[in-house]
Scaffold this motif. Sequence first.
Motif, short mmCIF file in Angstrom:
data_model
loop_
_atom_site.label_atom_id
_atom_site.label_comp_id
_atom_site.label_asym_id
_atom_site.label_seq_id
_atom_site.Cartn_x
_atom_site.Cartn_y
_atom_site.Cartn_z
N VAL A 104 29.24 -19.73 -13.31
CA VAL A 104 28.51 -19.08 -14.39
C VAL A 104 27.30 -18.40 -13.79
O VAL A 104 26.64 -18.94 -12.89
N THR A 105 27.05 -17.17 -14.23
CA THR A 105 25.89 -16.40 -13.79
C THR A 105 25.27 -15.74 -15.02
O THR A 105 25.83 -15.81 -16.12
N ALA A 106 24.14 -15.09 -14.82
CA ALA A 106 23.48 -14.40 -15.92
C ALA A 106 22.88 -13.10 -15.42
O ALA A 106 22.45 -13.00 -14.26
N THR A 107 22.85 -12.12 -16.30
CA THR A 107 22.22 -10.84 -15.97
C THR A 107 20.70 -11.01 -15.97
O THR A 107 20.17 -12.00 -16.49
N ALA A 108 20.02 -10.03 -15.42
CA ALA A 108 18.55 -10.05 -15.41
C ALA A 108 18.00 -10.13 -16.83
O ALA A 108 17.02 -10.85 -17.10
N GLU A 109 18.63 -9.42 -17.77
CA GLU A 109 18.18 -9.43 -19.16
C GLU A 109 18.35 -10.82 -19.78
O GLU A 109 17.49 -11.29 -20.51
N ALA A 110 19.46 -11.46 -19.47
CA ALA A 110 19.69 -12.82 -19.99
C ALA A 110 18.69 -13.80 -19.39
O ALA A 110 18.15 -14.66 -20.10
#
Length: 127
Positions: free
Chosen positions: A10-16
């Motif tokens: 699982v990863t996340a964008t900069a916005e998230a």
Amino acid sequence: MATATLPEQVTATAEALKLIDELQGQHGPIMFYQSGGCCEGSAPMCFPVGEFRIGSRDKKVGEIGGAEFFISPQQFEYWKHTQIIIDVVPGFGAAFSLEGPGGLQFHTRSRVFTDEEIHALRDAGKI
């Protein structure tokens, strides 16, 4: 033969990650649960730690922005060959999720792991 680097499940964008940081500032430690349908479709749900009961069979697939990320075993079977990517889109989030009233909502995207990544995850006992 070179060993593949173990990919994040699982990863996340900069916005998230920015929204996660804001929510942690407002609510303290938070966690995520990847919903599997029911009330909120397949939206990732965000809760203050301790306000959502994790089942004994639920699987922790990683952390994003310091927040643990869990998924049900049934959903994991569908998603285990993909990297879960948490993003943010405009709109009002799920009714039970912390970001709900803020005009942004967490959104799940994914990409299929490469064959090399799948083998590395299997060898590590992650899938």
